[in-house]
Design an enzyme around this catalytic site. Sequence first.
Site, PDB file in Angstrom:
ATOM      1  N   CYS A 128      -0.605  -4.792   3.733  1.00  0.00           N
ATOM      2  CA  CYS A 128      -0.225  -5.968   3.316  1.00  0.00           C
ATOM      3  C   CYS A 128       0.253  -5.980   2.034  1.00  0.00           C
ATOM      4  O   CYS A 128      -0.175  -6.723   0.903  1.00  0.00           O
ATOM      5  CB  CYS A 128      -0.901  -7.236   3.676  1.00  0.00           C
ATOM      6  SG  CYS A 128      -1.277  -7.741   5.246  1.00  0.00           S
ATOM      7  N   TYR A 178      -5.272  15.207  -3.810  1.00  0.00           N
ATOM      8  CA  TYR A 178      -5.034  13.918  -4.179  1.00  0.00           C
ATOM      9  C   TYR A 178      -4.619  12.754  -2.999  1.00  0.00           C
ATOM     10  O   TYR A 178      -4.228  11.621  -3.448  1.00  0.00           O
ATOM     11  CB  TYR A 178      -4.058  13.529  -5.370  1.00  0.00           C
ATOM     12  CG  TYR A 178      -4.557  14.426  -6.561  1.00  0.00           C
ATOM     13  CD1 TYR A 178      -5.634  14.226  -7.197  1.00  0.00           C
ATOM     14  CD2 TYR A 178      -4.021  15.902  -6.731  1.00  0.00           C
ATOM     15  CE1 TYR A 178      -6.116  15.069  -8.377  1.00  0.00           C
ATOM     16  CE2 TYR A 178      -4.273  16.546  -7.926  1.00  0.00           C
ATOM     17  CZ  TYR A 178      -5.374  16.159  -8.567  1.00  0.00           C
ATOM     18  OH  TYR A 178      -5.828  16.855  -9.798  1.00  0.00           O
TER      19      TYR A 178
END
Length: 507
Positions: free
Chosen positions: A390, A420
Amino acid sequence: MPDNPLAPDWLQRPDDPNAFAAEVWPPSLRREPDGTAAIAGVRVDDLAGRYGTPLYVLDEDYVRSRAERVRRAFTDAFERVGSTAEVYYAGKAFLSTDIARWMTEAGLRIDVASGGELAVALAAGVDPSRLGFHGNNKSRQELDRAVDVGVGTVVIDSEQEIERVAAAASARGRVQRVRLRVRTGVHAHTHDFLATAHDDQKFGVALDDAERLASVIRSHESLDFVGLHCHIGSQIFGADGFAESAARLVAVHARLLQHGPVPELNLGGGFGIAYTSADRPDRIEDLAQRVAQVLAAECERADIPMPIAAFEPGRYIVGPAGITLYTVGTTKPVVLDAAGGTAERLYVSIDGGMSDNARPSLYGSDYTSRIVGRTSQADAALVRVAGKHCESGDIVVYDDYLPGDVVPGDLLAVAATGAYCWSLSSNYNYLTRPAVVAVADGRSRVIVRGETIDDLLSRDLGAGHVAAESGAAPLRDSDAPGPLARTNGGPSVETGRPRLNEREEAK
């Protein structure tokens, strides 16, 4: 067809949107006769079916070969100028016990930056003397543990830390090897959050303070000062920044030699990789040779012996060997004003997002994607690969071209996610973190188990309380409908195997 005017200038429309660019994807990634991709001999549809998606996939042999390549590049380059080099794997890029073993078997040392990373390296059986311990705010407990187990080198990051490390070593009757991290003022051409040598940031001490602080370190009998350390940034393509940083460090290194031995000089890491076909990083052999030559020339000019050089690659080793598999959930064409008319961008939403790859949201990083469950004859369409969180900024690939007939259910892969991505992953929106699977010689195995809904609820102590009050059992993976049960492909807590989807359970 002409390029889409919404595309950035660096992005070229591919002649074949099914093709894998050699500079971006693992070399073992190939199309099978039916169009499905396989990596290291393992079909991606088999991986998705067995482990679910999202799924991190690492080509084990490619990780190992890149570790050996970078070690050879630096050791060979420094042998040619009459010195030696040590290579540390930067564990923050991605660390697991398997990765740690692969690195040590390739002859590398390992850098850790927390008590947790230290614990992983020790659990892998890494000799503590081959570890370096980084961090701008290492706790007293972390320092005590590092000294206790015999960590090879602690990188001192501030003046206050000198006393802490000295006290930890003195209390244990040890002499702890230490480096002093300095800021050289060399700002690498990278994102501001990735550049780590300019003055206005949290790491290290000013280069002008190095001599004074080295004297303080040497005043402690429990500390052994072995040299300076710097790190100019990450995702750096050329050697110029490293060369300039080396030149500045040698001047201070020479003055430090007047007061005692300084056997080492650590120039850090940050060597870049290709995330897109537009990226042009230097060959690691060329970079190593340039840095070695500059360091040798500066030492000759200063009339001092060459120190042992140390380097700390992480992304370079593991990044290109990883891909992430996703399943397409929805597609949405968006028509926008462009170049005096309109143009269309196709949003492709996947079942992961910023929780499994935070770099695009953090740094605006670009990535490359391909449909890997099939090939297509459709024309290339400009797409933006979006996550399911969201957040409007939840983008995994900002700009790329995929076949225009991409549809829900397609398997999509994103390249160069070995570094990463897992290490920055989170449970945002209560998504579970994906598993990490290693592939080699046509076989796959889980090296980091994916999380389950059970894992998430196990940390929420109120979940059991509410269930007890209501008389209902807490929701578990096994109680959930198919989409919840398969979230991120996490294996069952009870069996360790991936859960079946709703259709399979009904059979």
